[in-house]
Design a protein around this motif. Sequence first.
Motif, PDB file in Angstrom:
ATOM      1  N   ILE A 105      -9.721 -52.738   2.511  1.00 16.41           N
ATOM      2  CA  ILE A 105     -10.984 -53.491   2.518  1.00 16.41           C
ATOM      3  C   ILE A 105     -10.982 -54.533   1.410  1.00 16.41           C
ATOM      4  N   ARG A 108      -9.191 -57.567   2.611  1.00 17.07           N
ATOM      5  CA  ARG A 108      -9.968 -58.335   3.589  1.00 17.07           C
ATOM      6  C   ARG A 108     -11.089 -59.117   2.896  1.00 17.07           C
ATOM      7  N   ASN A 112     -11.484 -63.218   2.806  1.00 17.27           N
ATOM      8  CA  ASN A 112     -12.659 -63.871   3.395  1.00 17.27           C
ATOM      9  C   ASN A 112     -13.630 -64.438   2.353  1.00 17.27           C
ATOM     10  N   VAL A 115     -18.059 -61.555   1.915  1.00 18.99           N
ATOM     11  CA  VAL A 115     -18.305 -60.524   2.921  1.00 18.99           C
ATOM     12  C   VAL A 115     -19.622 -59.845   2.579  1.00 18.99           C
ATOM     13  N   GLU A 119     -21.763 -56.137   6.664  1.00 23.28           N
ATOM     14  CA  GLU A 119     -20.509 -56.081   7.425  1.00 23.28           C
ATOM     15  C   GLU A 119     -19.640 -54.892   7.030  1.00 23.28           C
ATOM     16  N   LEU A 120     -20.039 -54.187   5.972  1.00 28.76           N
ATOM     17  CA  LEU A 120     -19.207 -53.112   5.434  1.00 28.76           C
ATOM     18  C   LEU A 120     -18.968 -51.995   6.448  1.00 28.76           C
ATOM     19  N   ASN A 122     -18.794 -52.188   9.712  1.00 28.12           N
ATOM     20  CA  ASN A 122     -17.793 -52.599  10.701  1.00 28.12           C
ATOM     21  C   ASN A 122     -16.389 -52.637  10.110  1.00 28.12           C
ATOM     22  N   LEU A 123     -16.278 -53.061   8.844  1.00 29.29           N
ATOM     23  CA  LEU A 123     -14.978 -53.059   8.168  1.00 29.29           C
ATOM     24  C   LEU A 123     -14.415 -51.646   8.097  1.00 29.29           C
ATOM     25  N   GLU A 126     -13.297 -50.346  11.562  1.00 32.43           N
ATOM     26  CA  GLU A 126     -12.018 -50.918  11.988  1.00 32.43           C
ATOM     27  C   GLU A 126     -10.847 -50.299  11.239  1.00 32.43           C
ATOM     28  N   GLU A 127     -11.009 -50.080   9.919  1.00 28.55           N
ATOM     29  CA  GLU A 127      -9.902 -49.535   9.129  1.00 28.55           C
ATOM     30  C   GLU A 127      -9.636 -48.064   9.453  1.00 28.55           C
TER      31      GLU A 127
END
Length: 361
Positions: A105, A108, A112, A115, A119-120, A122-123, A126-127
């Motif tokens: 994270i 990422r 970006n 962030v 959005e945390l 969703n991050l 995904e991870e």
Amino acid sequence: ITFSLANLSNPFHPHSYFNIAPIFLIHLYPTTKHIMGFFSKLFGKEEKESLNEGLSKTKESFFGKLAKAVEGKSTVDADVLDNLEEVLISGDVGVNTTLKIIKRIEARVAANKYVGTGELNNLLKEEVAALLTENNSTDNVSFDIPKLPLSSTGEKTPYVIMVVGVNGVGKTTTIGKLSHQFKKAGYHVVLGAADTFRAAAVEQLTIWSQRVGVDIVSQGMNADPASVAFDTLSSAKAKGADVVIIDTAGRLHNKINLMNELTKIKNVMKKVIPDAPHDVLLVLDASTGQNAIEQCKQFTAATDVTALALTKLDGTAKGGVVIGISDEFKIPVKYIGVGEKMEDLQVFNRTEFVDSLFSQN
């Protein structure tokens, strides 16, 4: 035949179930096992609801802590990541796996620049999904077993699962529920009561076999476990069974004794079916958190564990242990227990698991 799910339920469409069902039944899916297997892959609403409910305690605990971790913050910064690290570790994800997630994270966020804390989630989702993919956990949807080649004498080869785990983790219950799911899928199941060091184990497995309606081979307490395993496989081959599940001792005096006992059972089974067991399934109680990880260390040192079953997820906020164990040992999670009912033992579907854990509705 090519058709969409939308057309399947439309009675006026040429590809609707009402028109294609006879083709499936007569030409493509001639047995009950295949018919039920096909529709179980199309519809999983009940399983999804059970999974959502089973993970509710973990989810509530996680999102409560996550909200505090980002309180007063608009972007993901070092403080937020430090707080997130604490959230994951306290959720029994495990230190090593947590650090791996945080590092990814961080990368990422650095890439970006900006962030938002919104959005945390969703991050993380995904991870975690990526980790489970790397650790060979798959999107299972049904209780299928691999089709094995016939033996040299032309006999059907049963799929052999040797189940290991300490007493009290739900090992016998998992075997019973697994038997039920395999039978429901159309398979002929035979159980082997090779946990002969504890009288209650043989008795409990016998009760489950009667409840589910599957065969069992038992020699009673203090019998030689390897002898029970040999007789079970021999009986299963003679009956043309599809699946054999062998229960083993939950606790021996030390790791060397455990290793020797499991090795002996495996060697004896190979005399009947050379490549048995096809799976060594370790059952762990998810509610014990880090203790489950310690048990996994002990059993992976004693034998070649090929799959994991995590039980009692519905009674704990420590569901993060599923992620940690899978990552640390690189062993796929194959089954999870999310409730008391026989149907509440599910095949592990990484996509649905992550979706249920991180969905905010």
